[in-house]
Design a protein around this motif. Structure first.
Motif, PDB file in Angstrom:
ATOM      1  N   ILE B   8     -18.470  15.473 -22.453  1.00  0.00           N
ATOM      2  CA  ILE B   8     -17.164  15.530 -23.118  1.00  0.00           C
ATOM      3  C   ILE B   8     -16.927  16.984 -23.525  1.00  0.00           C
ATOM      4  O   ILE B   8     -17.767  17.589 -24.203  1.00  0.00           O
ATOM      5  CB  ILE B   8     -17.132  14.652 -24.390  1.00  0.00           C
ATOM      6  N   ALA B   9     -15.826  17.548 -23.063  1.00  0.00           N
ATOM      7  CA  ALA B   9     -15.560  18.947 -23.368  1.00  0.00           C
ATOM      8  C   ALA B   9     -14.075  19.154 -23.503  1.00  0.00           C
ATOM      9  O   ALA B   9     -13.268  18.326 -23.055  1.00  0.00           O
ATOM     10  CB  ALA B   9     -16.108  19.832 -22.256  1.00  0.00           C
ATOM     11  N   ARG B  10     -13.724  20.260 -24.157  1.00  0.00           N
ATOM     12  CA  ARG B  10     -12.327  20.618 -24.202  1.00  0.00           C
ATOM     13  C   ARG B  10     -12.133  21.736 -23.188  1.00  0.00           C
ATOM     14  O   ARG B  10     -12.739  22.804 -23.298  1.00  0.00           O
ATOM     15  CB  ARG B  10     -11.910  21.074 -25.606  1.00  0.00           C
ATOM     16  N   ALA B  12      -9.219  23.768 -20.916  1.00  0.00           N
ATOM     17  CA  ALA B  12      -7.787  24.063 -20.790  1.00  0.00           C
ATOM     18  C   ALA B  12      -6.976  23.270 -21.810  1.00  0.00           C
ATOM     19  O   ALA B  12      -6.008  22.605 -21.470  1.00  0.00           O
ATOM     20  CB  ALA B  12      -7.296  23.806 -19.358  1.00  0.00           C
ATOM     21  N   ASP B  13      -7.450  23.360 -23.026  1.00  0.00           N
ATOM     22  CA  ASP B  13      -6.761  22.738 -24.154  1.00  0.00           C
ATOM     23  C   ASP B  13      -6.666  21.226 -24.079  1.00  0.00           C
ATOM     24  O   ASP B  13      -5.805  20.635 -24.710  1.00  0.00           O
ATOM     25  CB  ASP B  13      -5.340  23.324 -24.318  1.00  0.00           C
ATOM     26  N   THR B  14      -7.510  20.612 -23.278  1.00  0.00           N
ATOM     27  CA  THR B  14      -7.444  19.154 -23.152  1.00  0.00           C
ATOM     28  C   THR B  14      -8.854  18.583 -23.234  1.00  0.00           C
ATOM     29  O   THR B  14      -9.771  19.153 -22.628  1.00  0.00           O
ATOM     30  CB  THR B  14      -6.811  18.772 -21.797  1.00  0.00           C
ATOM     31  N   ARG B  15      -9.019  17.513 -23.929  1.00  0.00           N
ATOM     32  CA  ARG B  15     -10.340  16.865 -23.970  1.00  0.00           C
ATOM     33  C   ARG B  15     -10.513  16.076 -22.683  1.00  0.00           C
ATOM     34  O   ARG B  15      -9.649  15.304 -22.300  1.00  0.00           O
ATOM     35  CB  ARG B  15     -10.450  15.941 -25.187  1.00  0.00           C
ATOM     36  N   VAL B  16     -11.618  16.316 -22.009  1.00  0.00           N
ATOM     37  CA  VAL B  16     -11.850  15.597 -20.755  1.00  0.00           C
ATOM     38  C   VAL B  16     -13.279  15.065 -20.732  1.00  0.00           C
ATOM     39  O   VAL B  16     -14.140  15.545 -21.473  1.00  0.00           O
ATOM     40  CB  VAL B  16     -11.639  16.483 -19.507  1.00  0.00           C
ATOM     41  N   ALA B  17     -13.481  14.087 -19.901  1.00  0.00           N
ATOM     42  CA  ALA B  17     -14.830  13.592 -19.642  1.00  0.00           C
ATOM     43  C   ALA B  17     -15.189  14.036 -18.223  1.00  0.00           C
ATOM     44  O   ALA B  17     -14.552  13.620 -17.254  1.00  0.00           O
ATOM     45  CB  ALA B  17     -14.867  12.074 -19.766  1.00  0.00           C
ATOM     46  N   LEU B  18     -16.170  14.921 -18.119  1.00  0.00           N
ATOM     47  CA  LEU B  18     -16.570  15.408 -16.802  1.00  0.00           C
ATOM     48  C   LEU B  18     -17.682  14.525 -16.265  1.00  0.00           C
ATOM     49  O   LEU B  18     -18.644  14.244 -16.985  1.00  0.00           O
ATOM     50  CB  LEU B  18     -17.076  16.853 -16.897  1.00  0.00           C
ATOM     51  N   ARG B  19     -17.539  14.074 -15.057  1.00  0.00           N
ATOM     52  CA  ARG B  19     -18.615  13.289 -14.448  1.00  0.00           C
ATOM     53  C   ARG B  19     -19.826  14.196 -14.345  1.00  0.00           C
ATOM     54  O   ARG B  19     -19.748  15.332 -13.862  1.00  0.00           O
ATOM     55  CB  ARG B  19     -18.210  12.797 -13.074  1.00  0.00           C
ATOM     56  N   SER B  20     -20.970  13.706 -14.773  1.00  0.00           N
ATOM     57  CA  SER B  20     -22.112  14.602 -14.961  1.00  0.00           C
ATOM     58  C   SER B  20     -22.922  14.815 -13.695  1.00  0.00           C
ATOM     59  O   SER B  20     -23.806  15.650 -13.673  1.00  0.00           O
ATOM     60  CB  SER B  20     -23.023  14.045 -16.049  1.00  0.00           C
ATOM     61  N   ARG B  21     -22.645  14.062 -12.645  1.00  0.00           N
ATOM     62  CA  ARG B  21     -23.510  14.116 -11.473  1.00  0.00           C
ATOM     63  C   ARG B  21     -23.660  15.540 -10.923  1.00  0.00           C
ATOM     64  O   ARG B  21     -24.740  15.969 -10.567  1.00  0.00           O
ATOM     65  CB  ARG B  21     -22.966  13.188 -10.383  1.00  0.00           C
ATOM     66  N   ALA B  22     -22.546  16.263 -10.885  1.00  0.00           N
ATOM     67  CA  ALA B  22     -22.590  17.589 -10.282  1.00  0.00           C
ATOM     68  C   ALA B  22     -22.972  18.671 -11.287  1.00  0.00           C
ATOM     69  O   ALA B  22     -23.147  19.814 -10.926  1.00  0.00           O
ATOM     70  CB  ALA B  22     -21.238  17.915  -9.664  1.00  0.00           C
ATOM     71  N   ILE B  23     -23.080  18.277 -12.567  1.00  0.00           N
ATOM     72  CA  ILE B  23     -23.277  19.299 -13.591  1.00  0.00           C
ATOM     73  C   ILE B  23     -24.739  19.735 -13.655  1.00  0.00           C
ATOM     74  O   ILE B  23     -25.655  18.905 -13.704  1.00  0.00           O
ATOM     75  CB  ILE B  23     -22.795  18.794 -14.969  1.00  0.00           C
ATOM     76  N   ASN B  24     -24.920  21.014 -13.631  1.00  0.00           N
ATOM     77  CA  ASN B  24     -26.240  21.604 -13.599  1.00  0.00           C
ATOM     78  C   ASN B  24     -26.717  21.868 -15.022  1.00  0.00           C
ATOM     79  O   ASN B  24     -27.795  21.434 -15.433  1.00  0.00           O
ATOM     80  CB  ASN B  24     -26.095  22.912 -12.786  1.00  0.00           C
ATOM     81  N   SER B  25     -25.911  22.569 -15.787  1.00  0.00           N
ATOM     82  CA  SER B  25     -26.290  22.877 -17.152  1.00  0.00           C
ATOM     83  C   SER B  25     -25.089  23.427 -17.892  1.00  0.00           C
ATOM     84  O   SER B  25     -24.029  23.651 -17.312  1.00  0.00           O
ATOM     85  CB  SER B  25     -27.417  23.914 -17.170  1.00  0.00           C
ATOM     86  N   VAL B  26     -25.270  23.640 -19.183  1.00  0.00           N
ATOM     87  CA  VAL B  26     -24.235  24.290 -19.983  1.00  0.00           C
ATOM     88  C   VAL B  26     -24.888  25.528 -20.579  1.00  0.00           C
ATOM     89  O   VAL B  26     -25.948  25.441 -21.179  1.00  0.00           O
ATOM     90  CB  VAL B  26     -23.732  23.360 -21.104  1.00  0.00           C
ATOM     91  N   VAL B  27     -24.285  26.662 -20.335  1.00  0.00           N
ATOM     92  CA  VAL B  27     -24.896  27.914 -20.805  1.00  0.00           C
ATOM     93  C   VAL B  27     -23.831  28.791 -21.446  1.00  0.00           C
ATOM     94  O   VAL B  27     -22.638  28.492 -21.380  1.00  0.00           O
ATOM     95  CB  VAL B  27     -25.549  28.699 -19.645  1.00  0.00           C
ATOM     96  N   THR B  28     -24.284  29.865 -22.040  1.00  0.00           N
ATOM     97  CA  THR B  28     -23.323  30.854 -22.545  1.00  0.00           C
ATOM     98  C   THR B  28     -23.332  32.056 -21.610  1.00  0.00           C
ATOM     99  O   THR B  28     -24.353  32.349 -20.978  1.00  0.00           O
ATOM    100  CB  THR B  28     -23.702  31.347 -23.962  1.00  0.00           C
ATOM    101  N   VAL B  29     -22.208  32.721 -21.521  1.00  0.00           N
ATOM    102  CA  VAL B  29     -22.142  33.896 -20.640  1.00  0.00           C
ATOM    103  C   VAL B  29     -21.796  35.143 -21.437  1.00  0.00           C
ATOM    104  O   VAL B  29     -21.175  35.063 -22.491  1.00  0.00           O
ATOM    105  CB  VAL B  29     -21.084  33.745 -19.525  1.00  0.00           C
ATOM    106  N   GLY B  30     -22.203  36.275 -20.881  1.00  0.00           N
ATOM    107  CA  GLY B  30     -21.784  37.558 -21.437  1.00  0.00           C
ATOM    108  C   GLY B  30     -20.508  37.978 -20.748  1.00  0.00           C
ATOM    109  O   GLY B  30     -19.685  37.134 -20.395  1.00  0.00           O
ATOM    110  N   THR B  31     -20.336  39.247 -20.519  1.00  0.00           N
ATOM    111  CA  THR B  31     -19.131  39.716 -19.842  1.00  0.00           C
ATOM    112  C   THR B  31     -19.321  39.534 -18.348  1.00  0.00           C
ATOM    113  O   THR B  31     -20.283  40.056 -17.777  1.00  0.00           O
ATOM    114  CB  THR B  31     -18.897  41.206 -20.147  1.00  0.00           C
TER     115      THR B  31
END
Lengths: 809, 145
Positions: B8-10, B12-31
């Motif tokens: 579950i993430a927001r 583009a200003d919208t709350r969505v449920a992303l299907r997790s099958r393709a999701i690798n990870s959630v990370v933070t990025v620099g520039t």
């Protein structure tokens, strides 16, 4: 035993066995083909014969195990015949060699069928087996002039390599990818360690890890590497068969077989290489009679050599055939409507040669079955360029052609030039970079014309692209204008442009990965890479930049300055004296001006003999003086440089020819005249320069130098034949042509020799032809007597010289 | 079970449920590193564990103006067709199993969302759009073609 029809259908184990057999047999067949041709060149080479026997035996053994009756029968027949030769019951001749090669071909066909269907096809092999038995009469033994194709130790090393395991290529690839990732991860980790200020013990143990990763990367790269020998293995066979078909004599040599190349690269250059070799045999090497007419050795030489140069492998195919004729190429291109006559006139000599790379161009006057099969040099070039390589021509019209393939050693790691533009870094493949210049440098002039920009570098003009403009970015304000640089990029044959960038950073070896499809779709980038600093960098597509900028980067007819310069350069190159470097019999490196050399002869040592205090060489029907203290004696052959001064020939024995280079301007002359005229530096090494003037002087004295136009001497009143038998040889030796009295010749003699003292019949002299009368008595009749005593050789020759005006002096 | 796992993430200003099958990870990025001349939804490149990822700005895919990448911003890393991408997320809320069934989208969506959203799902008293992360990446390519 498994029944043949079950083969390949009975499960994985059998499939694996069969696949191993096929892979191994394919290698053996390629090896054996080359080995047999080598052995044919030197049938006395027992070790080679044994090696071939073992190879065939291996096939027989494995096929028996797999129940492949045709393969077994074929290999058995070949093994049997070779065994007969080993036992001395059968001579090694062309029939045998052709027979064995026929069997190898059939085995190759069977293997192809096996790999497709998994079942040995039904068929009859009696034809090839019969041919081996010698039932079919064969023409005279075909002689392959040859240098041994590989060293024996190479061969045994090759046999050792059978002791190996086979790994599927995808597995190898995945290991390679894995290791590449480890390397990149290490780089990132190293950066983080530096930033975190970790303590020394951590850094030390990381360094250890880093070293072992580097070692592992090396080994994995090597796993994908194969000796280029593998690529060369089928060539001797191809050369032999084609040469035989076309009635040409060709000595084939390979060198540098130990150079290693990525397996995948090897696959990619196999066909281009074979095509080039076929072309050389078909189009390059002249028919025998043409070679004789051109004064060349009847046996042509084709050599294929490989060498490693940095991260690149150079493979050169060189023949000593007729080379390419720029004019013939142009005429051909015009005839096949690839080019108009106007365009043709504008082409520089080099561009004319490059015509062979145009699609639809075939150099042969008529298409032959051998190489004119619609696969042209354009395909060769495209295939080589596809893998990041380049094709170069080194042409010497009339003397041969060398085609150079330069390819990267591996596909994934390239040498890149890092540049900056719009505040970020980009990589340019180093192979495409010709030159780097500072934009504010003295050698660069930039003109703005009609909204475009043009860079002129030392008279050569390039369209100028500014990287920021192509990328649609603004210049970074932090950039120093003095840093701006021009990278002269040559994306392909006959194209170049200047790419202006904010700054040049450095060179790095880069692991290139494809970028996401939508990034590749821009056409500007060829991939991404991750240098040690951990920030991704885009690799520029130097060809794509051109397309985006929509400029014509073709060099043809671009600049008159440049063409004039190229012309001048070509003229200078023609005028520049070339130096033939050779190793003399005492292993010293010496040089002699190339134009002095008529040609290099290879003669048996027995052709040299000593006579009248001089060493002479018999070459064909002629005898020439040799600069040597004593004949070398012994077996084998030696090479002779034939020096020719326009009149006479002198042979200079050498051990080998090393190279032909441009004669340096600076010659350090020797103090006294002698064999050595001086010393020059060639590639940093001193080379003694032979003085042909001195040499010729030593040998010219006694040599009967044939004059350009030999004076004609007519002997009159030669009643008893003394003139013809005694005098004429002396005169001929002294450089006169002799006409006897009764020869009906239209040519007016330059001098008339009267062999009778009585004035009588010398009357027909007339026309102011000088007359010399010979007398038989040693004493002159009186002070007025101008006759010459007929056995006074010197007086006679002096008198002749006076009368003819010293023409023969 | 994985089918029921959603991120579950927001976005583009919208709350969505992303299907997790393709999701690798959630990370933070620099520039991220910019990619000049790339399509507008490509926000740049960044390296993660020695791989180079292409950063996608879902705002642009939906048809909204691009937002600048803030350092430390969280991204959803996905693999699509053997390439690594990261979706800029305004906020990551949760990863959870949702037992409710995906339902057909009722009502009219903005054209951008209508292109990427596959379905709706009920979660803790609110309706979320169900989105396959791949839709953010492949769709603009199709549009351009």
């Amino acid at each position: 035993m498994v029944e043949p029809q079950f083969l390949g259908r009975t499960g994985i184990a059998m499939d694996d066995l069969l696949n191993d057999f096929l892979a191994e047999t394919a290698e053996i067949l390629a090896e054996a083909g080359g080995a047999i041709v080598a052995w044919e060149a030197d049938p006395a080479d027992r070790a080679q014969l044994d090696a071939i026997f073992r190879l065939v035996h291996t096939i027989k053994g494995s096929s028996g195990f797999l129940a492949l009756p045709r393969v077994t029968a074929l290999s058995h027949a070949a093994e049997d015949a070779l065994d007969q030769v080993r036992r001395g019951n059968r001579p090694a001749n062309a029939t045998l060699v052709t027979g064995v090669l026929g069997i190898l071909d059939r085995l190759g066909d069977l293997c192809t069928a096996l790999s497709q269907d998994g079942v040995e096809p039904a068929g009859d092999d009696r034809d090839v087996i019969g041919a081996l038995a010698g039932d079919i009469p064969e023409d005279a033994p075909f002689e392959v002039a040859g240098v041994p194709l590989r060293r024996d130790d190479d061969f045994s090393a090759e046999l050792q390599s059978w002791r190996s395991i086979r790994v599927p290529l995808p597995l190898l690839d995945s290991v390679m990818t894995g290791v590449t990732d480890i390397v990149l991860a290490r780089n990132e980790f190293a950066r983080m360690l530096r930033e975190s200020g970790a303590d020394l013990s951590v850094i030390a143990s990381f360094d250890r890890l880093s070293d072992s990763i580097a070692g592992m990367r090396q080994s994995v790269s090597q796993m994908r590497m194969q000796r280029i020998d593998k690529l060369f293995a089928p060539l001797p066979r191809i050369v032999r068969d084609l040469a035989k078909d076309m009635g040409k004599k060709i000595a084939f040599q390979t060198s540098g077989g130990e150079v290693e190349l990525d397996r995948e690269m090897m696959e990619n250059i196999r066909d281009p290489l074979i095509h080039i070799v076929r072309n050389a045999i078909d189009h390059g090497i002249e028919p025998l009679e043409d070679r004789v007419a051109a004064g060349k050795d009847i046996t042509a030489t084709i050599s294929v050599s490989a060498r490693q140069s940095g991260n690149q492998i150079e493979i050169e195919v060189r023949d000593d055939g007729r080379g390419l004729s720029p004019d013939a190429l142009t005429a051909k291109a015009i005839a096949s409507r690839l080019l108009t006559a106007t365009e043709a006139r504008a082409l520089a000599p080099k561009d004319k040669l490059d015509l062979i790379f145009r699609p639809g161009f075939s150099t042969a006057a008529k298409i032959t079955a051998v190489s004119g099969r619609g696969v042209g040099m354009d395909i060769v070039k495209a295939n080589v360029e596809k893998i990041g390589g380049i094709v170069e021509l080194r042409n010497e019209e009339g003397r041969g052609l060398a085609i150079l393939l330069r390819v990267p050693m591996t596909l994934t790691i390239i040498s890149g030039l890092m540049v900056r533009a719009a505040g970020q870094y980009f990589a340019i493949p180093r192979g495409a970079v010709r030159e780097i210049l500072l934009e504010n440098g003295d050698t660069v002039r930039i003109d703005r014309l009609g909204g475009g920009e043009l860079a002129t570098v030392r008279g050569e003009q390039f369209p100028l692209l500014r990287l920021e403009n192509i990328l649609g970015r603004q210049r970074d304000e932090g950039d120093d204008n003095d840093d701006r640089a021009l990278v002269i990029v040559r994306p392909g044959q006959g194209q170049s442009y200047a790419l202006s960038v904010a700054a040049i950073h450095d060179h790095e070896e880069l692991v290139i990965k494809p970028a996401a499809p939508m990034i590749m779709a821009t056409g500007l980038y060829a991939g991404t890479t991750l240098p040690d600093n951990g920030r991704p960098v885009l690799l520029l597509d130097v060809q794509g930049l051109l397309a985006t900028a929509a400029i014509d980067a073709s060099e043809a007819g671009r600049s008159h300055d440049r063409m004039a310069e190229a012309e001048a350069e070509a003229v200078a190159a023609r005028n520049a004296v070339q130096l033939l470097l050779f190793r003399d019999m005492n292993s010293r490196v010496r040089g002699v001006r190339l134009p002095v050399i008529e040609r290099v002869e290879e003669v048996p040592a027995s052709a040299l003999f000593e006579s009248a205090g001089r060493v002479r060489a018999q070459i064909g029907d002629d005898i020439f003086p040799v600069h040597a203290a004593a004949p070398p004696g012994g077996e084998g052959t030696l090479k002779l440089l034939r020096l020719y001064d326009g009149r006479s020939v002198l042979c200079y024995p050498i051990a080998e020819v090393i190279d032909i280079v441009r004669l340096p301007d600076a010659v350090q002359p020797s103090a006294a005249p002698g064999l050595i005229a001086g010393v020059v530096l060639v590639g940093g090494e001193p080379v003694e320069l032979i003085d042909p003037f001195w040499l010729m002087e030593q040998y010219a004295a006694g040599a009967p130098a044939p004059a350009l136009r030999q004076p004609l001497c007519r002997l009159a009143d030669d009643h008893d034949g003394w003139g013809g038998n005694f005098l004429a040889p002396i005169l001929r030796n002294a450089g006169y042509r002799v006409a006897l009295g009764d020869d009906a010749s239209d040519e007016a003699p330059d001098v008339l020799l009267c062999l009778t003292e009585e004035g009588g019949s010398c009357g027909h002299a007339g026309d102011g032809v000088p007359v010399i009368r010979l007398r038989t008595s040693i004493a002159a009749a009186g002070p007025e007597d101008e006759t010459v005593y007929r056995y006074d050789r010197q007086a006679l020759l002096d008198a002749l010289r006076r009368q003819v005006g010293g023409e023969s002096a | 079970m994985m089918d029921k796992l959603y991120l579950i993430a927001r976005i583009a200003d919208t709350r969505v449920a992303l299907r997790s099958r393709a999701i690798n990870s959630v990370v933070t990025v620099g520039t991220p590193v910019e990619v000049p001349a790339a399509p507008p939804h490509v926000a740049g490149l960044f390296a993660l564990r020695s791989r180079v990822f292409t950063l996608i700005d879902p705002h642009v895919v939906i048809g909204l103006p691009a937002v600048p990448v803030a350092p430390g911003q969280r991204v959803v890393v996905v693999d699509v067709a053997e390439h690594g991408y990261a979706l800029l997320a305004d906020e990551i809320e949760d990863v959870c199993f949702i037992d409710a069934a995906e339902t057909r989208i009722a009502g009219k969506l903005l054209p951008g969302w209508a292109r990427v959203a596959d379905a709706m799902i009920e979660h803790r008293g609110s309706s979320l759009l169900v989105v396959d992360p791949a839709n953010f990446i492949t769709l603009p390519a199709l549009k351009a073609a």
